[in-house]
Design an enzyme around this catalytic site. Sequence first.
Site, PDB file in Angstrom:
ATOM      1  N   CYS A  19      30.124  37.886  32.497  1.00  0.00           N
ATOM      2  CA  CYS A  19      31.024  37.538  31.409  1.00  0.00           C
ATOM      3  C   CYS A  19      31.176  36.019  31.379  1.00  0.00           C
ATOM      4  O   CYS A  19      30.679  35.303  32.253  1.00  0.00           O
ATOM      5  CB  CYS A  19      32.380  38.202  31.612  1.00  0.00           C
ATOM      6  SG  CYS A  19      33.213  37.662  33.137  1.00  0.00           S
ATOM      7  N   GLU A 133      43.062  38.695  42.435  1.00  0.00           N
ATOM      8  CA  GLU A 133      43.700  38.348  41.161  1.00  0.00           C
ATOM      9  C   GLU A 133      45.187  38.694  41.187  1.00  0.00           C
ATOM     10  O   GLU A 133      46.028  37.936  40.683  1.00  0.00           O
ATOM     11  CB  GLU A 133      43.016  39.061  39.996  1.00  0.00           C
ATOM     12  CG  GLU A 133      43.579  38.635  38.641  1.00  0.00           C
ATOM     13  CD  GLU A 133      43.001  39.407  37.470  1.00  0.00           C
ATOM     14  OE1 GLU A 133      43.746  39.608  36.489  1.00  0.00           O
ATOM     15  OE2 GLU A 133      41.813  39.787  37.525  1.00  0.00           O
ATOM     16  N   SER A 275      30.326  40.548  37.333  1.00  0.00           N
ATOM     17  CA  SER A 275      29.888  39.516  38.286  1.00  0.00           C
ATOM     18  C   SER A 275      28.478  39.769  38.809  1.00  0.00           C
ATOM     19  O   SER A 275      28.045  39.122  39.766  1.00  0.00           O
ATOM     20  CB  SER A 275      30.879  39.425  39.454  1.00  0.00           C
ATOM     21  OG  SER A 275      31.198  40.691  39.965  1.00  0.00           O
TER      22      SER A 275
END
Length: 321
Positions: A19, A133, A275
């Site tokens: 991405c 995260e 990823s």
Amino acid sequence: MSATRQPLTVLLAAPRGFCAGVDRAIQIVEGALDKFGAPVYVRHEIVHNRHVVERLEGMGAIFVEELNQCPDDRPVVFSAHGVPKSVPAEAARRDMIYVDATCPLVSKVHVEAQRHFNNGHDILLIGHVGHPEVIGTMGQLPDGAITLVETVEDVDRLEPRDPAKLAFVTQTTLSVDDTSAIVDRLQARFPAIAAPHKEDICYATTNRQSAVKEMADRCDKVFVIGAPNSSNSVRLVEVAERAGVKSAELVASANDVDWDTLGEIRTVGITAGASAPEELVQGLITAFRQRFDVSLEELVVTRENVEFKLPRVLAQEADNA
């Protein structure tokens, strides 16, 4: 005379793989190595993929888990997952050069959380305990300001101080369907809860899950290329299974496939987490071609054209190159 190879349809999900946030994070490490020379330290895996990490290690990146493992006199890059506010504060205190590779969509969640906190709201974070995260988002605010919610059952156990002063944000790499169920329960229990202006689950996660849903019921098996610590990759396996595929499996590369167990399959689906580099996808397709008479079909649900700018310190270097 060689035996005729078994025909196999390979459905290739699109979008898949890298991405914009992952592309940017990798470019940041490469750019820091170009600008400052090796070694450049990276706090946590820049993205959750060993293939990517090992390639950057070969270029001179050194991956560590904490800032106290970095010397003062070398640059450090913060991973795409984001870091608690205490980390750049400590780097500044030590007068370190640091470059923040936090995905802009994760940074958006940080800004939302801060805004809700400034407005006096108690904040709920929908996410997975221990994910970097989540650690980074919860570390944007004082201890106790954010409560983690992982399941619908967690929502039922909530006892907020003031139901009229609640807000929620989410990890960007969650299952869209799981998160919807949690949000539905939150809004049923707490009708006044403040929601994000725009959904926090990132476009790339949503698109990759949509592509897998589209292909799943046509496949005997779906392979997701990714890492076990990659949240969005693990979610793709779950989404495929729920969408009707008989079997879905997470593999790091073609080397992980147990070819002897595939049996009389006719259709296989392939996708990759955000990823995972495209070369691993092509490697798996090549491995299938070596064993089967492959017909390849790309299943496109949307086209992505998102790009994120590099941090100023590296963008200036790129402009001058």
